[in-house]
Design an enzyme around this catalytic site. Structure first.
Site, PDB file in Angstrom:
ATOM      1  N   GLY A 302      -5.202 -13.193   2.936  1.00  0.00           N
ATOM      2  CA  GLY A 302      -5.278 -12.431   1.698  1.00  0.00           C
ATOM      3  C   GLY A 302      -4.112 -12.757   0.791  1.00  0.00           C
ATOM      4  O   GLY A 302      -3.195 -13.502   1.145  1.00  0.00           O
ATOM      5  N   GLY A 304      -1.586 -10.879  -2.444  1.00  0.00           N
ATOM      6  CA  GLY A 304      -1.217  -9.708  -3.216  1.00  0.00           C
ATOM      7  C   GLY A 304      -0.173 -10.048  -4.257  1.00  0.00           C
ATOM      8  O   GLY A 304       0.133 -11.220  -4.504  1.00  0.00           O
ATOM      9  N   GLY A 307       2.922 -11.869  -2.581  1.00  0.00           N
ATOM     10  CA  GLY A 307       2.808 -13.115  -1.836  1.00  0.00           C
ATOM     11  C   GLY A 307       1.458 -13.286  -1.173  1.00  0.00           C
ATOM     12  O   GLY A 307       0.526 -12.505  -1.382  1.00  0.00           O
ATOM     13  N   VAL A 309      -0.711 -13.980   2.515  1.00  0.00           N
ATOM     14  CA  VAL A 309      -0.640 -13.714   3.949  1.00  0.00           C
ATOM     15  C   VAL A 309      -1.499 -14.724   4.696  1.00  0.00           C
ATOM     16  O   VAL A 309      -2.663 -14.946   4.337  1.00  0.00           O
ATOM     17  CB  VAL A 309      -1.099 -12.278   4.273  1.00  0.00           C
ATOM     18  N   LYS A 323       3.560 -13.385   6.025  1.00  0.00           N
ATOM     19  CA  LYS A 323       3.526 -13.064   4.604  1.00  0.00           C
ATOM     20  C   LYS A 323       4.580 -13.900   3.877  1.00  0.00           C
ATOM     21  O   LYS A 323       5.778 -13.668   3.998  1.00  0.00           O
ATOM     22  CB  LYS A 323       3.798 -11.566   4.398  1.00  0.00           C
ATOM     23  N   ASP A 420       5.660   3.978  -0.961  1.00  0.00           N
ATOM     24  CA  ASP A 420       4.434   3.240  -1.307  1.00  0.00           C
ATOM     25  C   ASP A 420       3.341   3.490  -0.268  1.00  0.00           C
ATOM     26  O   ASP A 420       2.678   2.561   0.202  1.00  0.00           O
ATOM     27  CB  ASP A 420       4.732   1.745  -1.416  1.00  0.00           C
TER      28      ASP A 420
END
Length: 610
Positions: A302, A304, A307, A309, A323, A420
């Site tokens: 994935g 984001g 960065g 992964v 990551k 978060d």
């Protein structure tokens, strides 16, 4: 008098130490071979309660039962009987005394063990329990020991297209990852090997392996085996031993603090430190090692804002998520926060950091791989019925997340505020145990004072507590995480993204208000519910979520109270006061500032700890 006795005692100890070393120099084995039944036990193995500590290597503990059965305990509490040990080839054959090895293998992990599989080719398997035999499954391995007259358990390789099989009468029981491809063909036997300590050459020459310098530097040596020798050691008693005793009695004062007992105690402390350090401290990897671990970044999981992964493997048995952080994001504060914070955390509901990379301008974080992804994939939604895990499992997940946050707030030496909390930052393992991740925005603060001073807002829109977004609501505290947790819970049970805009949800405030109105007016929850028991769970989660998102931090419960509410019964919970004083369908969050300021008067703001 006491000092003299201690000196004499130490002198005797030193004297016997000399005899001990003389005994070794003359060719006698320091650590004799032991037996358990018909099996010979020697270094690196040791039998608990029978072998001296220095005669065994860490992680090679065995137990000899009352029935003379040799048992070894592998990680995750997997206990297996030892069938055979080959010291020359450094292999060990294990089996299950209940003749059902597979029933234990799904719990087995060799990551923190000294052992590894012999077969280098590996495969993943899914195990299905089927009520009736199926022709489609007859080609796969049926587990006899877990098969009954009414059902059969099948092992199906994970690379097979399960969707094409007729599994309507089957239930997935468990899965195992990265196991030798031929282990199903072996009759209740598991063969492992060890590479450290390396005593192959020594054993091949019929000698014995043992510690060098009592294992101070974790070094081993090959000790010549003099068994069978017909030499007799001439010993002159009396004068020789008496002279030695007198000499060492004189030297005892100088060597008192260097006695064998003290060295042994220091070594025990040192061994304990190494065990804890290896288990908890993240490892630093080079960029070249990351390329090897990820097979040159071949499997992308994935991407984001911070960065990309990738999936990788530290070893055949241990899968990780790597990551790679963007170089353009800030000055590295998130990276420093993540590594420094994760290095001090160890909890079942916090994702485990395996290591990190800080190789020039390349930075990466390495975590244990979570095969079920994030919580956002499993929230309740009419369009997500296939992935929804059920209300009981959702209740267990939200309770696990609460325990993880409570540990961050109260279980560490210094309070950790995450800032978060959201579904994307909750990962699920094989058993759907939740694990909180992504500590790039976290802050450390003192547990003696409640509030944290911050210069800028941090978090994700929709989950940010009012006081983080605007100082009109007072100072920031650990209660900000509780607000985010409540918003995450409401989103998960309602199946709608907090920031989603539609007729009923024109801002991130109105969606929780919609749920509150349903509870207040006694309407049925307009979400996917199958039976009355599920309805009670949904109502409990909704009430707890609304308690957590009260505008004013003082009105929110602590995480310890949240856990108590989740573990209690639904009928004892009361709907909290309406935080959305209805003044129209498009009410914004800015009208409660005066009350918030009054609630926080007199509270002292503190600086976060760097």
């Amino acid at each position: 008098m006491g000092t003299i006795l201690l000196i004499i005692s130490s002198s005797i100890g030193l004297f016997f130490m000399l005899c001990f070393n003389l005994h070794l120099a003359l060719g006698f084995d320091v650590c004799p071979d032991l037996s358990c039944g018909s099996k010979v036990i020697r270094f690196p193995f040791k039998i608990k309660g029978k072998t001296q500590q220095h005669c065994g290597y860490p992680g090679f503990d065995l137990v000899c039962t009352a029935n003379n059965e040799t048992v070894i305990e592998l990680p995750s509490s997997v206990k297996l009987s030892v069938k055979d040990i080959d010291y020359k080839m450094q292999t060990i054959v294990l089996h299950d005394t209940n003749e059902c090895l597979i029933s234990q293998l799904h719990k087995l992990t060799l990551v923190s063990s000294n052992f590894q599989f012999i077969d280098k080719t590996s495969e993943d398997y899914n195990f299905f329990n089927c009520s009736l035999a199926d022709r489609d499954l007859s080609y796969y391995y049926m587990v006899p020991c877990l098969t009954t007259t009414n059902s059969q358990l099948y092992a199906i390789p994970s690379d097979k297209m399960i969707e094409s099989m007729s599994l309507s009468l089957c239930t997935k029981m468990f899965n195992i990852s990265s196991f030798p491809s031929d282990f199903l063909d072996k009759d209740n036997a598991l063969e492992l090997l060890w590479s450290e300590p390396n005593c192959k050459d020594c054993e091949s020459n019929r000698n014995r392996c043992g510690w060098k310098n009592y294992g101070v530097n974790n070094e081993t040596q090959c000790i010549v085996n003099h068994k069978g020798s017909s030499k007799k050691v001439p010993v002159t008693t009396g004068s020789v031993l008496g002279s030695l005793f007198v000499i060492f009695l004189v030297c005892a004062v100088y060597h008192f603090y260097d006695s064998y007992t003290i060295r042994k105690e220091k070594q025990a402390i040192f061994d304990k430190f190494l065990e804890d350090y290896e288990a908890l401290k993240p490892t630093r990897y080079s960029y070249a090692e990351l390329k090897r671990i990820t097979n040159n970044f071949a499997d992308k999981l994935g991407e984001g804002a911070y960065g990309v992964v990738f999936k990788g493997s530290v070893s055949k048995e241990f899968i990780v998520a790597v990551k790679m952080l963007n170089n353009s994001q800030g000055n590295g504060e998130e990276f420093i926060n993540e590594v420094s914070t994760m290095g001090r955390i160890h909890h079942v509901n916090i994702v485990r950091m395996i290591g990190f990379c800080a190789d020039g301008f390349r930075r990466a974080l390495i975590y244990e791989f979570m095969p079920n992804g994030s919580l956002k994939n499993f929230k309740n939604s009419p369009n997500n019925k296939k992935s929804f895990l059920g209300w009981q499992k959702l209740h267990e997940i939200t309770l696990g997340i609460a325990k993880g946050i409570e540990y961050l707030h109260q279980g560490c030496d210094q309070r950790i505020v995450h800032f978060d909390i959201k579904p994307q930052n909750v990962l699920l393992d094989n058993n759907f145990t939740p694990k909180i991740c992504d500590f790039g925005l976290s802050k450390l603060c003192s547990k003696e004072q409640s509030l944290v001073s911050m210069t800028t807002a941090r978090g994700t829109l929709g989950y940010i507590a009012p006081e983080v977004f605007s100082r009109n609501f007072g100072s920031v505290s650990y209660k900000s995480d509780i607000y985010s947790y409540g918003m995450m819970m409401l989103e998960t049970i309602g199946g709608r993204k907090i920031t989603e805009e539609n007729e009923e949800n024109t801002s991130h405030v109105y969606y929780p208000e919609w749920i509150y109105n349903l509870l207040e007016e006694g309407e049925e929850m307009r979400i996917h519910i199958d039976d009355e028991g599920d309805a009670k769970i949904a109502r409990k989660l909704a009430i707890v979520g609304l308690c957590c998102i009260q505008w004013h931090a003082a009105h929110r419960p602590s995480m310890q109270m949240v856990i108590q509410m989740l573990e209690g019964t639904e009928d004892r919970l009361q709907v909290p006061p309406n935080p959305f004083a209805s003044s129209g369908p498009r009410r914004k969050i800015g009208s409660a500032g005066m009350a918030a300021r009054q609630l926080n008067q007199g509270l002292e703001a503190i600086q976060e700890l760097e």
